[in-house]
Design an enzyme around this catalytic site. Structure first.
Site, PDB file in Angstrom:
ATOM      1  N   GLU A 132       8.343 -28.312 -11.617  1.00 47.77           N
ATOM      2  CA  GLU A 132       9.029 -27.177 -11.005  1.00 47.77           C
ATOM      3  C   GLU A 132      10.345 -27.655 -10.392  1.00 47.77           C
ATOM      4  OE1 GLU A 132       6.158 -23.865  -9.949  1.00 47.77           O
ATOM      5  OE2 GLU A 132       6.062 -25.265  -8.286  1.00 47.77           O
ATOM      6  N   GLU A 156       7.473 -26.262  -1.758  1.00 44.99           N
ATOM      7  CA  GLU A 156       7.582 -25.614  -0.439  1.00 44.99           C
ATOM      8  C   GLU A 156       6.773 -26.384   0.606  1.00 44.99           C
ATOM      9  OE1 GLU A 156       6.606 -21.688  -1.862  1.00 44.99           O
ATOM     10  OE2 GLU A 156       8.516 -21.654  -2.928  1.00 44.99           O
ATOM     11  N   GLY A 216       5.450 -17.736  -9.691  1.00 40.74           N
ATOM     12  CA  GLY A 216       5.442 -17.171  -8.349  1.00 40.74           C
ATOM     13  C   GLY A 216       5.676 -15.674  -8.393  1.00 40.74           C
ATOM     14  N   GLY A 217       6.948 -15.276  -8.265  1.00 36.92           N
ATOM     15  CA  GLY A 217       7.313 -13.863  -8.151  1.00 36.92           C
ATOM     16  C   GLY A 217       6.665 -12.961  -9.184  1.00 36.92           C
ATOM     17  N   SER A 235      11.056 -19.418 -11.681  1.00 32.34           N
ATOM     18  CA  SER A 235      11.578 -18.119 -12.118  1.00 32.34           C
ATOM     19  C   SER A 235      11.174 -17.745 -13.543  1.00 32.34           C
ATOM     20  CB  SER A 235      13.105 -18.072 -11.952  1.00 32.34           C
ATOM     21  OG  SER A 235      13.465 -18.270 -10.593  1.00 32.34           O
ATOM     22  N   ASN A 250       0.993 -17.951  -8.594  1.00 30.96           N
ATOM     23  CA  ASN A 250       1.032 -18.484  -7.227  1.00 30.96           C
ATOM     24  C   ASN A 250       1.528 -17.359  -6.335  1.00 30.96           C
ATOM     25  OD1 ASN A 250       1.319 -19.878  -4.872  1.00 30.96           O
ATOM     26  ND2 ASN A 250       3.078 -21.111  -5.552  1.00 30.96           N
ATOM     27  N   TRP A 251       0.579 -16.760  -5.635  1.00 34.80           N
ATOM     28  CA  TRP A 251       0.953 -15.601  -4.805  1.00 34.80           C
ATOM     29  C   TRP A 251       1.702 -16.022  -3.546  1.00 34.80           C
ATOM     30  CZ3 TRP A 251      -4.214 -12.241  -4.653  1.00 34.80           C
ATOM     31  CH2 TRP A 251      -4.488 -11.788  -5.958  1.00 34.80           C
ATOM     32  N   LYS A 252       1.681 -17.297  -3.236  1.00 31.17           N
ATOM     33  CA  LYS A 252       2.308 -17.809  -1.999  1.00 31.17           C
ATOM     34  C   LYS A 252       1.774 -17.018  -0.790  1.00 31.17           C
ATOM     35  CE  LYS A 252       6.272 -19.191  -4.679  1.00 31.17           C
ATOM     36  NZ  LYS A 252       7.606 -19.745  -4.663  1.00 31.17           N
ATOM     37  N   HIS A 297       3.220 -28.691  -3.794  1.00 34.14           N
ATOM     38  CA  HIS A 297       4.238 -27.686  -4.132  1.00 34.14           C
ATOM     39  C   HIS A 297       5.514 -28.008  -3.364  1.00 34.14           C
ATOM     40  CE1 HIS A 297       6.326 -23.855  -4.454  1.00 34.14           C
ATOM     41  NE2 HIS A 297       5.549 -23.598  -5.500  1.00 34.14           N
ATOM     42  N   GLY A 354      12.080 -19.355  -7.212  1.00 34.16           N
ATOM     43  CA  GLY A 354      12.384 -18.171  -6.414  1.00 34.16           C
ATOM     44  C   GLY A 354      13.868 -17.846  -6.369  1.00 34.16           C
TER      45      GLY A 354
END
Ligand code: PEP
Length: 255
Positions: free
Chosen positions: A169, A99, A236-237, A215, A9-11, A97, A175
């Site tokens: 999640e 976010e 993500g990261g 994470s 997930n590049w966000k 998600h 994150g």
């Protein structure tokens, strides 16, 4: 069902050129080392969808959007429909998600409608659920997640669930560098599978892929992916650099 799904997930990261460059690195590895046990998915910003789909066309990886509109089409400035996503060649869409839930106040009804739009277009919805830190501190994680599942999946039968992926999640682990312990992840994944078994049936629940997100990195993925009810990760990261994302793919492949 794939044994594992490794989903990035590049966000809201990477410009178009950077996104294409990262996709090129992924494509050249995956074309030489096609995964046998896992499916690779890359969740990219809307503006990257068409280009990244082209770059990854021969790699076997599925390109995913990170959201879609709950509406089919029309005067919704700034929104992107499931139909438009499908037209880029993408195959999946992340829905609900944390976010989006937090910053865009998405309700269960809206998330449910988005899943419907995705399924209507034959896109795989990746439904994200997960509790806040305060929920976990008050031992409310199971009731929060079951409410999210109940709302998100309302009106969908077992055949529809079979076309979806669920991502657990915990919000406190996204994150933050904080990861759920493998035991905490397994406990919640088993709870989700049990919930789906009761809501649908045992076979459908056994078959559905449940990803862990929060994470995940090469140094903790082996233990998390190794849990019996964990079918991979939403990352993500660590999906923003080819080296770490490819390492996660290798970990899933050789577990
Ligand atoms: C995510 O984007 O869904 C996520 C889990 O991010 P991170 O891996 O950075 O915690």
């Amino acid at each position: 069902m794939d044994k594992y799904i490794v989903a990035g997930n590049w966000k809201m990261n990477l410009n178009l050129r950077e996104g294409e460059a990262l996709a090129c690195e992924l494509a050249s590895y995956l074309e030489d080392h096609p995964p046998e046990k896992s499916r690779v998915l890359v969740g990219v910003p809307y503006i990257h969808l068409a280009a990244v789909t082209k770059v990854l066309a021969s790699s076997g990886a599925v390109v995913s959007a990170q959201d879609c509109s709950e509406h089919q089409k029309g005067a919704y400035t700034g929104e992107v429909s499931a139909t438009q996503i499908k037209s880029t060649g993408a195959g999946a869409v992340i829905v609900g998600h944390s976010e989006r839930r937090a910053y865009h106040h998405e309700s269960e009804e809206v998330i449910n409608q988005k899943i419907r739009r995705a399924l209507d277009e034959d896109l795989t919805p990746i439904l994200c659920v997960g509790e806040l830190l305060s929920d976990r501190k008050n031992q409310r994680q199971e009731s929060v997640v079951s409410e999210q599942l109940k709302g998100g999946l309302a009106g969908f039968d077992a055949a529809a669930l079979q076309k979806m992926v669920i991502a657990y999640e915990p919000v406190w682990a996204i994150g933050t560098g904080e990861t759920a312990s493998p035991e905490q992840a397994q406990e919640m994944h088993a709870f989700i599978r049990k919930y789906l078994g009761e809501y649908y049936d045992a076979e459908t629940a056994r078959e559905v892929s449940i990803l862990y997100g929060g994470s995940v990195k090469p140094d903790n993925a082996r233990e998390i992916f190794g849990q019996p009810d964990v079918n991979g990760g939403l990352i993500g990261g660590a999906s923003l650099k080819a080296a770490s994302f490819l390492e996660l793919i290798r970990i899933a492949e050789f577990l």
